[in-house]
Design a protein around this motif. Structure first.
Motif, PDB file in Angstrom:
ATOM      1  N   PHE A 180      39.102  41.782  34.236  1.00  0.00           N
ATOM      2  CA  PHE A 180      37.842  42.620  34.172  1.00  0.00           C
ATOM      3  C   PHE A 180      36.545  41.566  34.379  1.00  0.00           C
ATOM      4  O   PHE A 180      36.884  40.411  33.944  1.00  0.00           O
ATOM      5  CB  PHE A 180      37.815  43.280  32.689  1.00  0.00           C
ATOM      6  CG  PHE A 180      39.013  44.060  32.377  1.00  0.00           C
ATOM      7  CD1 PHE A 180      39.142  45.361  33.048  1.00  0.00           C
ATOM      8  CD2 PHE A 180      39.864  43.361  31.333  1.00  0.00           C
ATOM      9  CE1 PHE A 180      40.245  46.031  32.413  1.00  0.00           C
ATOM     10  CE2 PHE A 180      40.916  44.214  30.915  1.00  0.00           C
ATOM     11  CZ  PHE A 180      41.166  45.518  31.653  1.00  0.00           C
ATOM     12  N   ARG A 181      35.495  42.081  35.102  1.00  0.00           N
ATOM     13  CA  ARG A 181      34.610  41.262  35.336  1.00  0.00           C
ATOM     14  C   ARG A 181      33.060  42.332  35.327  1.00  0.00           C
ATOM     15  O   ARG A 181      33.191  43.498  35.498  1.00  0.00           O
ATOM     16  CB  ARG A 181      34.722  40.711  36.460  1.00  0.00           C
ATOM     17  CG  ARG A 181      34.689  41.451  37.633  1.00  0.00           C
ATOM     18  CD  ARG A 181      34.640  40.531  39.155  1.00  0.00           C
ATOM     19  NE  ARG A 181      34.897  41.358  40.205  1.00  0.00           N
ATOM     20  CZ  ARG A 181      35.011  40.753  41.590  1.00  0.00           C
ATOM     21  NH1 ARG A 181      34.792  39.577  41.444  1.00  0.00           N
ATOM     22  NH2 ARG A 181      35.130  41.837  42.538  1.00  0.00           N
ATOM     23  N   ILE A 182      31.855  41.583  34.968  1.00  0.00           N
ATOM     24  CA  ILE A 182      30.876  42.486  35.208  1.00  0.00           C
ATOM     25  C   ILE A 182      30.062  41.987  36.601  1.00  0.00           C
ATOM     26  O   ILE A 182      30.018  40.723  36.662  1.00  0.00           O
ATOM     27  CB  ILE A 182      29.754  41.830  33.997  1.00  0.00           C
ATOM     28  CG1 ILE A 182      30.314  42.526  32.493  1.00  0.00           C
ATOM     29  CG2 ILE A 182      28.480  42.582  34.210  1.00  0.00           C
ATOM     30  CD1 ILE A 182      29.502  42.043  31.470  1.00  0.00           C
ATOM     31  N   LEU A 183      30.073  43.049  37.478  1.00  0.00           N
ATOM     32  CA  LEU A 183      29.407  42.817  38.516  1.00  0.00           C
ATOM     33  C   LEU A 183      27.918  42.487  38.695  1.00  0.00           C
ATOM     34  O   LEU A 183      27.336  41.672  39.407  1.00  0.00           O
ATOM     35  CB  LEU A 183      29.827  43.753  39.656  1.00  0.00           C
ATOM     36  CG  LEU A 183      31.201  44.169  39.840  1.00  0.00           C
ATOM     37  CD1 LEU A 183      31.394  45.453  40.649  1.00  0.00           C
ATOM     38  CD2 LEU A 183      31.707  42.864  40.460  1.00  0.00           C
ATOM     39  N   SER A 184      27.205  43.357  37.779  1.00  0.00           N
ATOM     40  CA  SER A 184      25.744  43.200  37.566  1.00  0.00           C
ATOM     41  C   SER A 184      25.386  43.531  36.435  1.00  0.00           C
ATOM     42  O   SER A 184      26.040  44.505  35.680  1.00  0.00           O
ATOM     43  CB  SER A 184      25.135  43.940  38.877  1.00  0.00           C
ATOM     44  OG  SER A 184      25.433  45.327  38.699  1.00  0.00           O
ATOM     45  N   GLY A 185      24.221  43.368  35.812  1.00  0.00           N
ATOM     46  CA  GLY A 185      23.686  43.683  34.632  1.00  0.00           C
ATOM     47  C   GLY A 185      22.377  43.138  34.299  1.00  0.00           C
ATOM     48  O   GLY A 185      21.745  42.355  35.074  1.00  0.00           O
ATOM     49  N   PRO A 186      21.855  43.494  33.033  1.00  0.00           N
ATOM     50  CA  PRO A 186      20.536  42.879  33.091  1.00  0.00           C
ATOM     51  C   PRO A 186      20.255  41.475  32.590  1.00  0.00           C
ATOM     52  O   PRO A 186      19.265  40.889  32.448  1.00  0.00           O
ATOM     53  CB  PRO A 186      19.913  43.892  31.590  1.00  0.00           C
ATOM     54  CG  PRO A 186      21.372  44.371  31.160  1.00  0.00           C
ATOM     55  CD  PRO A 186      22.095  44.585  32.280  1.00  0.00           C
ATOM     56  N   GLY A 187      21.438  40.882  32.257  1.00  0.00           N
ATOM     57  CA  GLY A 187      21.634  39.556  32.000  1.00  0.00           C
ATOM     58  C   GLY A 187      20.900  39.180  30.586  1.00  0.00           C
ATOM     59  O   GLY A 187      20.273  38.304  30.293  1.00  0.00           O
ATOM     60  N   GLY A 188      21.356  40.272  29.566  1.00  0.00           N
ATOM     61  CA  GLY A 188      21.027  39.893  27.957  1.00  0.00           C
ATOM     62  C   GLY A 188      21.894  39.405  27.136  1.00  0.00           C
ATOM     63  O   GLY A 188      21.788  39.661  25.925  1.00  0.00           O
ATOM     64  N   GLY A 189      22.954  39.058  27.568  1.00  0.00           N
ATOM     65  CA  GLY A 189      24.101  38.435  26.880  1.00  0.00           C
ATOM     66  C   GLY A 189      25.124  39.797  26.773  1.00  0.00           C
ATOM     67  O   GLY A 189      26.164  39.462  25.998  1.00  0.00           O
ATOM     68  N   GLU A 190      25.290  40.654  27.688  1.00  0.00           N
ATOM     69  CA  GLU A 190      26.484  41.574  27.530  1.00  0.00           C
ATOM     70  C   GLU A 190      27.628  40.941  28.055  1.00  0.00           C
ATOM     71  O   GLU A 190      27.525  40.049  28.880  1.00  0.00           O
ATOM     72  CB  GLU A 190      25.907  42.783  28.549  1.00  0.00           C
ATOM     73  CG  GLU A 190      25.781  42.500  29.871  1.00  0.00           C
ATOM     74  CD  GLU A 190      24.338  41.991  30.190  1.00  0.00           C
ATOM     75  OE1 GLU A 190      24.204  41.749  31.499  1.00  0.00           O
ATOM     76  OE2 GLU A 190      23.453  41.858  29.220  1.00  0.00           O
ATOM     77  N   TYR A 191      28.850  41.452  27.650  1.00  0.00           N
ATOM     78  CA  TYR A 191      29.893  40.827  28.116  1.00  0.00           C
ATOM     79  C   TYR A 191      30.907  41.969  27.882  1.00  0.00           C
ATOM     80  O   TYR A 191      30.836  42.822  27.256  1.00  0.00           O
ATOM     81  CB  TYR A 191      30.406  39.638  27.120  1.00  0.00           C
ATOM     82  CG  TYR A 191      30.511  39.818  25.701  1.00  0.00           C
ATOM     83  CD1 TYR A 191      31.876  40.004  25.085  1.00  0.00           C
ATOM     84  CD2 TYR A 191      29.720  39.957  24.917  1.00  0.00           C
ATOM     85  CE1 TYR A 191      32.069  40.315  23.774  1.00  0.00           C
ATOM     86  CE2 TYR A 191      29.767  40.193  23.365  1.00  0.00           C
ATOM     87  CZ  TYR A 191      31.096  40.375  23.013  1.00  0.00           C
ATOM     88  OH  TYR A 191      31.350  40.390  21.930  1.00  0.00           O
ATOM     89  N   ILE A 192      32.362  41.579  28.498  1.00  0.00           N
ATOM     90  CA  ILE A 192      33.446  42.314  28.397  1.00  0.00           C
ATOM     91  C   ILE A 192      34.771  41.923  27.976  1.00  0.00           C
ATOM     92  O   ILE A 192      34.725  40.493  27.908  1.00  0.00           O
ATOM     93  CB  ILE A 192      33.735  42.808  29.653  1.00  0.00           C
ATOM     94  CG1 ILE A 192      34.767  44.120  29.519  1.00  0.00           C
ATOM     95  CG2 ILE A 192      34.260  41.872  30.694  1.00  0.00           C
ATOM     96  CD1 ILE A 192      34.826  44.672  31.116  1.00  0.00           C
TER      97      ILE A 192
END
Length: 462
Positions: A180-192
């Motif tokens: 699993f990977r995050i392609l894009s996001g707000p960059g506030g420390g979100e993770y999977i």
């Protein structure tokens, strides 16, 4: 005799010391209990729903991995320690059945119930799947989550389905490792979490997306690297936090309405509510409104952009502002911040009235031959305030050999500024005549505040 008494005393002292030690756990024991997780679960027959006994249950993504056998009621349990929330994987195997896999979120110091494990009986080899050829989103627990500390759920469960070339869910014999990977996001420390996991007996695999401290849209993708396949990007919105006064504002759609003349004229009032990170506050935040003039909707809830709108309607009472005077209505918006304290902001809406026109100089003016004269005029309502947008002001001059220039055609904007109440124009003698001729000047207003005009007369050519 004396020796016997001494031995008895020593035995009693040792027993008391041991009892005291049993009643006073060490700091290490207390720390251990705070880290301890008890994970319980059950295994059933997927076709009959009956409990399955003697199922081999493996607990993975803990160190060390653990194994247990299910009891007569299909029940099992594990105990282990973690220092922070962690996703763990539970896999069940039994001869004659297809295995199943599930995940659970282990929380330090808690008893956690794992999702039910369902083992389907093995039928024929014809029903066995091939290798994974495609993967797609099977389900998700939510399309949106809240930033950390916002009071909304801070994670979403994503379940992906892997299938073979015939569209059959891959079985355990063909289980695939999914990353699993995050392609894009707000960059506030979100993770999977987890980073990867193995598909279960139904070809499914799950992961959890956790929010950070910034709002925005996150795109997540599942990949089976060995097979070179990946899912379509999955979008999940991370909503903002509690309202913050520094990011709270309110304003009207129209600054000026002829509200002293008509009832039920509508003006949309919109509040923009942001959190302390400059993101829109979480959707559904309640904003309360009140007005110093007319009638306004009491409450509205913010949308995903942090906007909440109500309608202000003209009517009684006519507003009187303590500083700006009659006609100005103070409209206030209120909500609650993260400390449950009331925060408020306000804006102004002008209720304008009928037009009042004055011209200086007035009737009796004289313009020397070949010269010009400046005229100053005002168009405002009975309270001295500007008229509403849509009003047009015109100046008409009638007289032989005359020319008018300046503010002779004015279209009023949506304004509260007094600068839009004062104007000027010039009347000039452009003829060669030296005879005295009459001149008529007409200043006229037409528009939503009503029609009005003033006519003055004089002469030119002295």
């Amino acid at each position: 005799m004396k020796h016997t008494y001494s031995g008895t005393f020593l035995l009693l002292a040792a027993a008391a010391l041991a009892l005291l030690q049993c009643q006073s756990p060490s700091d290490d024991d207390k720390v251990s209990s705070e880290k301890l997780v008890t994970l319980t679960g059950n295994v059933i027959n997927a076709e009959t729903g009956a409990p399955l006994e003697n199922v081999v249950v493996e607990l993975r993504q803990v160190d060390p991995a653990q194994t247990a056998l299910s009891g007569a009621l299909g029940n099992f349990s594990f105990e282990f320690e973690v220092t922070e929330n962690r996703e763990v994987q539970v896999i069940a195997f039994k001869e004659g059945f297809r295995g199943d896999t599930t995940s659970a979120l282990a929380v330090p110091g808690r008893v956690v119930q794992a999702p039910l494990l369902r083992l389907a009986p093995t039928t024929t080899a014809a029903n066995n799947s091939g290798n994974a050829k495609s993967i797609y989103l099977y389900s998700q627990s939510s399309v949106g989550i809240g930033i950390i500390g916002a009071g909304d759920p801070e994670f979403a469960q994503l379940v992906f389905q892997a299938v073979d070339s015939l569209g059959r869910p891959v079985d355990l014999q063909h289980a695939a490792q999914v990353h699993f990977r995050i392609l894009s996001g707000p960059g506030g420390g979100e993770y999977i979490s987890p980073d990867s996991a193995l598909t279960n007996g139904n070809g499914r695999v799950e992961a959890f997306l956790f929010s950070g401290f910034k709002a925005g849209v996150v795109q997540v993708q599942a990949r089976i690297v060995k097979a070179g396949i990946e899912s379509n990007p999955i979008s999940i919105a991370i909503h903002g936090g509690y309202p913050d006064l520094a990011h709270f504002s309110v304003g009207p759609e129209k600054l000026n309405i002829p509200g002293l003349l008509f009832i039920n004229l509508e003006d949309k009032i919109t509040a923009l509510v942001g959190d302390k990170f400059s993101n829109p506050a979480r959707p559904g935040t309640a904003v309360y409104f009140k007005t110093g003039g007319g009638v306004i909707g009491a409450v509205a809830q913010t949308n995903e952009n942090g906007l909440a709108s109500v309608i202000l309607r003209s009517g009684l009472p006519h507003p009187v502002h303590p500083v700006l005077g009659p006609g100005f209505a103070a409209v206030k918006a209120q909500t609650l911040d993260e400390n449950q304290d009331t925060i408020s902001v306000s804006t102004l809406v002008l209720f304008s009235g009928y037009p009042v026109i004055s011209v200086n100089p007035s009737s009796g003016f004289q313009i020397p031959a070949g010269e010009s004269k400046i005229f100053y005029y005002t168009v405002k309502d009975q309270n001295g305030n500007p008229l509403a947008q849509g009003n047009s002001i015109s100046v008409e001059v009638e007289g032989e050999g005359t020319k008018a220039s300046g503010d002779v055609g004015v279209n009023l904007p949506d304004t509260q500024s007094p600068s839009w109440t004062s104007f000027l124009f010039t009347v000039e003698d452009i003829s060669d005549s030296v005879y005295v001729r009459p001149v008529t000047v007409k200043v006229k207003n037409t528009g939503p505040n009503g029609d009005a005009f003033v006519t003055i007369t004089g002469s030119i050519g002295h």
